[in-house]
Scaffold this motif. Structure first.
Motif, PDB file in Angstrom:
ATOM      1  N   ALA A 193      11.337   1.824  -7.402  1.00 13.00           N
ATOM      2  CA  ALA A 193      11.431   0.383  -7.286  1.00 13.00           C
ATOM      3  C   ALA A 193      10.253  -0.156  -6.496  1.00 13.00           C
ATOM      4  CB  ALA A 193      12.741   0.006  -6.579  1.00 13.00           C
ATOM      5  N   ALA A 194       9.879   0.580  -5.466  1.00 18.15           N
ATOM      6  CA  ALA A 194       8.740   0.151  -4.664  1.00 18.15           C
ATOM      7  C   ALA A 194       7.421   0.369  -5.373  1.00 18.15           C
ATOM      8  CB  ALA A 194       8.738   0.912  -3.331  1.00 18.15           C
ATOM      9  N   VAL A 195       7.322   1.486  -6.097  1.00 21.66           N
ATOM     10  CA  VAL A 195       6.056   1.850  -6.742  1.00 21.66           C
ATOM     11  C   VAL A 195       5.769   0.987  -7.956  1.00 21.66           C
ATOM     12  CG1 VAL A 195       4.938   3.722  -8.049  1.00 21.66           C
ATOM     13  CG2 VAL A 195       6.118   4.235  -5.924  1.00 21.66           C
ATOM     14  N   MET A 196       6.820   0.366  -8.495  1.00 22.25           N
ATOM     15  CA  MET A 196       6.764  -0.186  -9.840  1.00 22.25           C
ATOM     16  C   MET A 196       5.487  -0.927 -10.194  1.00 22.25           C
ATOM     17  SD  MET A 196      10.153  -0.789 -11.707  1.00 22.25           S
ATOM     18  CE  MET A 196       9.670  -2.382 -12.238  1.00 22.25           C
ATOM     19  N   LEU A 197       5.022  -1.803  -9.296  1.00 24.68           N
ATOM     20  CA  LEU A 197       3.917  -2.669  -9.692  1.00 24.68           C
ATOM     21  C   LEU A 197       2.623  -2.315  -8.985  1.00 24.68           C
ATOM     22  CD1 LEU A 197       5.913  -6.014  -9.746  1.00 24.68           C
ATOM     23  CD2 LEU A 197       5.381  -4.505 -11.635  1.00 24.68           C
ATOM     24  N   THR A 198       2.463  -1.079  -8.591  1.00 19.46           N
ATOM     25  CA  THR A 198       1.277  -0.729  -7.833  1.00 19.46           C
ATOM     26  C   THR A 198       0.243   0.005  -8.651  1.00 19.46           C
ATOM     27  OG1 THR A 198       2.140   1.415  -7.122  1.00 19.46           O
ATOM     28  CG2 THR A 198       2.706  -0.489  -5.775  1.00 19.46           C
ATOM     29  N   LEU A 199       0.616   0.468  -9.846  1.00 19.54           N
ATOM     30  CA  LEU A 199      -0.315   1.238 -10.648  1.00 19.54           C
ATOM     31  C   LEU A 199      -1.167   0.308 -11.499  1.00 19.54           C
ATOM     32  CD1 LEU A 199       2.142   4.033 -11.811  1.00 19.54           C
ATOM     33  CD2 LEU A 199       0.550   4.085  -9.903  1.00 19.54           C
ATOM     34  N   THR A 256       5.142 -10.175  -5.324  1.00 16.62           N
ATOM     35  CA  THR A 256       4.843  -8.749  -5.350  1.00 16.62           C
ATOM     36  C   THR A 256       3.477  -8.453  -5.956  1.00 16.62           C
ATOM     37  OG1 THR A 256       7.145  -8.041  -5.402  1.00 16.62           O
ATOM     38  CG2 THR A 256       5.558  -6.537  -6.341  1.00 16.62           C
ATOM     39  N   ALA A 257       3.145  -9.128  -7.047  1.00 19.52           N
ATOM     40  CA  ALA A 257       1.868  -8.857  -7.706  1.00 19.52           C
ATOM     41  C   ALA A 257       0.699  -9.141  -6.767  1.00 19.52           C
ATOM     42  CB  ALA A 257       1.752  -9.682  -8.984  1.00 19.52           C
ATOM     43  N   ALA A 258       0.765 -10.258  -6.037  1.00 21.45           N
ATOM     44  CA  ALA A 258      -0.311 -10.612  -5.103  1.00 21.45           C
ATOM     45  C   ALA A 258      -0.390  -9.620  -3.943  1.00 21.45           C
ATOM     46  CB  ALA A 258      -0.100 -12.030  -4.573  1.00 21.45           C
ATOM     47  N   VAL A 259       0.769  -9.218  -3.428  1.00 19.02           N
ATOM     48  CA  VAL A 259       0.798  -8.249  -2.321  1.00 19.02           C
ATOM     49  C   VAL A 259       0.214  -6.914  -2.780  1.00 19.02           C
ATOM     50  CG1 VAL A 259       2.307  -6.930  -0.777  1.00 19.02           C
ATOM     51  CG2 VAL A 259       2.761  -9.350  -1.183  1.00 19.02           C
ATOM     52  N   ASN A 260       0.557  -6.499  -3.989  1.00 20.74           N
ATOM     53  CA  ASN A 260       0.039  -5.238  -4.505  1.00 20.74           C
ATOM     54  C   ASN A 260      -1.468  -5.285  -4.704  1.00 20.74           C
ATOM     55  OD1 ASN A 260       2.564  -4.090  -4.514  1.00 20.74           O
ATOM     56  ND2 ASN A 260       2.955  -4.471  -6.668  1.00 20.74           N
ATOM     57  N   ASP A 261      -1.982  -6.451  -5.117  1.00 17.73           N
ATOM     58  CA  ASP A 261      -3.433  -6.602  -5.272  1.00 17.73           C
ATOM     59  C   ASP A 261      -4.147  -6.400  -3.933  1.00 17.73           C
ATOM     60  OD1 ASP A 261      -3.250  -7.084  -7.962  1.00 17.73           O
ATOM     61  OD2 ASP A 261      -3.418  -9.275  -7.800  1.00 17.73           O
ATOM     62  N   ILE A 262      -3.588  -6.985  -2.879  1.00 17.74           N
ATOM     63  CA  ILE A 262      -4.175  -6.822  -1.544  1.00 17.74           C
ATOM     64  C   ILE A 262      -4.084  -5.368  -1.098  1.00 17.74           C
ATOM     65  CG2 ILE A 262      -3.977  -7.455   0.898  1.00 17.74           C
ATOM     66  CD1 ILE A 262      -2.792 -10.155  -0.062  1.00 17.74           C
ATOM     67  N   ASP A 263      -2.910  -4.789  -1.286  1.00 19.61           N
ATOM     68  CA  ASP A 263      -2.662  -3.407  -0.877  1.00 19.61           C
ATOM     69  C   ASP A 263      -3.637  -2.451  -1.565  1.00 19.61           C
ATOM     70  OD1 ASP A 263      -1.178  -1.354   0.446  1.00 19.61           O
ATOM     71  OD2 ASP A 263      -0.098  -0.963  -1.409  1.00 19.61           O
ATOM     72  N   GLU A 264      -3.858  -2.687  -2.859  1.00 21.17           N
ATOM     73  CA  GLU A 264      -4.763  -1.827  -3.612  1.00 21.17           C
ATOM     74  C   GLU A 264      -6.206  -2.008  -3.151  1.00 21.17           C
ATOM     75  OE1 GLU A 264      -6.052  -1.119  -8.278  1.00 21.17           O
ATOM     76  OE2 GLU A 264      -4.100  -1.986  -7.822  1.00 21.17           O
ATOM     77  N   ALA A 265      -6.603  -3.262  -2.936  1.00 21.65           N
ATOM     78  CA  ALA A 265      -7.970  -3.531  -2.487  1.00 21.65           C
ATOM     79  C   ALA A 265      -8.221  -2.959  -1.096  1.00 21.65           C
ATOM     80  CB  ALA A 265      -8.236  -5.033  -2.500  1.00 21.65           C
ATOM     81  N   ILE A 286      -4.629   0.984   1.216  1.00 18.38           N
ATOM     82  CA  ILE A 286      -3.646   1.424   2.214  1.00 18.38           C
ATOM     83  C   ILE A 286      -2.508   2.182   1.538  1.00 18.38           C
ATOM     84  CG2 ILE A 286      -1.901   0.638   3.867  1.00 18.38           C
ATOM     85  CD1 ILE A 286      -3.875  -1.618   4.641  1.00 18.38           C
ATOM     86  N   GLY A 287      -1.856   1.542   0.575  1.00 18.07           N
ATOM     87  CA  GLY A 287      -0.777   2.228  -0.134  1.00 18.07           C
ATOM     88  C   GLY A 287       0.575   2.081   0.529  1.00 18.07           C
ATOM     89  N   LEU A 288       1.080   0.858   0.609  1.00 16.87           N
ATOM     90  CA  LEU A 288       2.419   0.647   1.158  1.00 16.87           C
ATOM     91  C   LEU A 288       3.463   1.449   0.401  1.00 16.87           C
ATOM     92  CD1 LEU A 288       2.653  -3.202   1.858  1.00 16.87           C
ATOM     93  CD2 LEU A 288       2.745  -1.350   3.533  1.00 16.87           C
ATOM     94  N   ASN A 289       3.206   1.671  -0.872  1.00 21.47           N
ATOM     95  CA  ASN A 289       4.175   2.365  -1.717  1.00 21.47           C
ATOM     96  C   ASN A 289       3.708   3.764  -2.092  1.00 21.47           C
ATOM     97  OD1 ASN A 289       5.850   0.045  -1.736  1.00 21.47           O
ATOM     98  ND2 ASN A 289       4.443  -0.895  -3.200  1.00 21.47           N
ATOM     99  N   LYS A 290       2.848   4.304  -1.259  1.00 28.47           N
ATOM    100  CA  LYS A 290       2.416   5.693  -1.398  1.00 28.47           C
ATOM    101  C   LYS A 290       2.623   6.367  -0.043  1.00 28.47           C
ATOM    102  CE  LYS A 290      -1.120   4.330  -4.751  1.00 28.47           C
ATOM    103  NZ  LYS A 290      -2.579   4.214  -5.007  1.00 28.47           N
ATOM    104  N   GLN A 291       2.579   7.681  -0.039  1.00 29.20           N
ATOM    105  CA  GLN A 291       2.901   8.382   1.211  1.00 29.20           C
ATOM    106  C   GLN A 291       1.715   8.581   2.151  1.00 29.20           C
ATOM    107  OE1 GLN A 291       3.503  10.073  -1.870  1.00 29.20           O
ATOM    108  NE2 GLN A 291       2.734  12.169  -1.706  1.00 29.20           N
TER     109      GLN A 291
END
Length: 441
Positions: free
Chosen positions: A15-21, A386-395, A398-403
């Motif tokens: 559920a957390a990983v869903m939109l991070t790839l 979520t989409a905007a947060v994931n864009d920041i996280d990816e840029a 960091i990987g909030l939804n990775k270990q």
């Protein structure tokens, strides 16, 4: 992944990983906008549908086929077949480059949220789907493209016997009280107070699912969409990640985190060799099974909320599992929609699995009875940004939804990596804020 670990990955982790790839390309181009509307007369719905699932264990055991038999009591003219896929994310991502990816499927993480209309039929408007929890997770421009299989609460699964032997009979209300409880377990029982599951890694993502519990704030995830220094003092992530750091720094976790093992951890908790793990409520039934196999009782296993309170009450975030969707290429959308609705509302699947029903009006499962009895405040964490947060996280990488970053946090706490907690958080904040200024531009 047809074993019990599948259940773990089908829950809050994915559920957390869903939109991070990254988004997958090609494959779209069906009749965009054609609503997969619920049929009015079950007997007029006919044909065959294929349902893709990551629960290979339920396919192999025949359990899903039993659900289909119950479905046929309402929809006698629809034949349902299941395609259990071990590497669900990898395999379905490839299939979606074609038009052949089943009639009903779980939305893979590889599909960017804004691309949902290219691959899935809308199920209705946000208002029409408002009876379901987490509908905003699959909402694009006012239309909803998926319905959650179920939801899960987050907290600590724990061995009640060990906590009682340590003299702790009430849930800790503060991080310091929680740490004191772990210390008492170490001193009075000689067992491992907390288990990180560092090596398998994915359980560390469970900590992200606590977003919102500190302030009992359903908008906590959306609040990360900007240069907001998420790890600043008093912030949600500062509090939750700070507790993980302190657990390890104070020697209250396993001796060598590089040797942890997920499957083994279930037996260790059930046997009373370890006391506590951060997981979603999907894990409770697995730990209860492990306790029974060890000669104990299901009641030996408890579930406690994160050790903070808001206005004198604990809070628990409810997060979505995989979302069920109807393929835009399905030639039998009425039957596909009928399956999604029946499975969500009438199958009893969520109740049997001990997870939270996607139907808002449904009662909480027996696995969360302690939360209900102790007046824990539940909230559905909003996913609108979520989409905007994931864009920041990816840029920010960091990987909030990775270990990875929490593994580095643990390494820092145990002295395997250099630096202080303050420096660690300051670096995360700097990277996040810089990325927020450029992401999506």
């Amino acid at each position: 992944m047809g074993n019990k670990k599948t259940t773990a990955f089908s829950g809050a982790v994915l559920a957390a990983v869903m939109l991070t790839l990254p988004a997958c390309g090609g494959g779209g181009g069906g009749a965009t906008g054609e609503v997969a509307a619920p049929p009015s007369d079950p007997k007029e719905v006919s044909g065959e549908i294929k349902v893709l699932t990551q629960r290979t264990d339920l396919v192999q055991s025949g359990a899903l086929q039993e659900y289909a038999a119950e479905f046929n009591k309402v929809y006698p003219n629809v034949k349902v077949t299941f395609d259990g896929i071990t590497d669900y994310e990898g395999e379905v991502k490839i299939r979606m480059n074609t038009s052949n990816y089943g009639d009903v499927l779980l939305i893979p993480g590889a599909v960017a949220k804004n691309d949902y209309p290219k691959f899935f039929a809308p199920l209705g408007t946000a208002e029409e789907l408002s009876k379901y929890r987490f509908s905003d997770k699959a909402e694009v421009d006012g239309k909803v493209y998926g319905v959650a299989q179920f939801g899960t609460a987050n907290g600590f699964v724990y061995n009640k016997k060990l906590w009682r032997r340590a003299g702790v009979t009430e849930w800790p209300k503060t991080p310091d009280a929680f740490l004191a409880g772990l210390k008492a377990i170490e001193e009075k029982t000689g067992t491992t107070p907390y288990y990180t599951n560092f090596k398998d890694g994915w359980p560390l993502v469970q900590w992200t699912n606590n977003l919102g519990v500190v302030g009992c704030d359903a908008q906590a995830g959306n609040a990360l969409a900007g240069p907001v220094s998420p790890w600043k003092a008093g912030g949600e992530l500062n509090t939750t990640d700070g507790l993980l750091y302190d657990i390890v720094k104070q020697g209250l976790s396993e001796k060598d985190p590089t040797t942890t093992n997920w499957e083994t951890s279930k037996a260790l908790l059930g046997e009373g060799e370890i006391a506590t793990m951060m997981l979603g409520s999907w894990s409770i039934t697995q730990m209860q099974d492990a306790a029974k196999k060890a000669g104990g009782e299901a009641s030996d296993i408890g579930f406690m909320p994160f050790p903070v309170q808001k206005d004198g009450k604990h809070c628990a975030a409810l997060v979505s599992d995989y979302q069920q969707a109807v393929s835009i290429h399905s030639h039998n959308k009425p039957a596909a929609r009928a399956w999604v609705d029946w499975f969500t509302e009438r199958s009893g699947f969520a109740e049997k699995e001990g997870v939270v029903s996607a139907v808002k009006s449904a009662p909480m499962p027996a696995t969360l009875q302690d939360f209900v009895d102790n007046d824990v405040t539940f909230f559905d964490r909003s996913e609108t940004k979520t989409a905007a947060v994931n864009d920041i996280d990816e840029a920010a990488e960091i990987g909030l939804n990775k270990q990875d970053y929490r593994q580095k946090l643990i390494d820092t706490a145990r002295g395997a990596a250099k630096g202080s907690l303050q420096d660690f958080f300051a670096d995360l904040d700097k990277r996040w804020d810089e990325a927020a200024k450029t992401a999506g531009s």
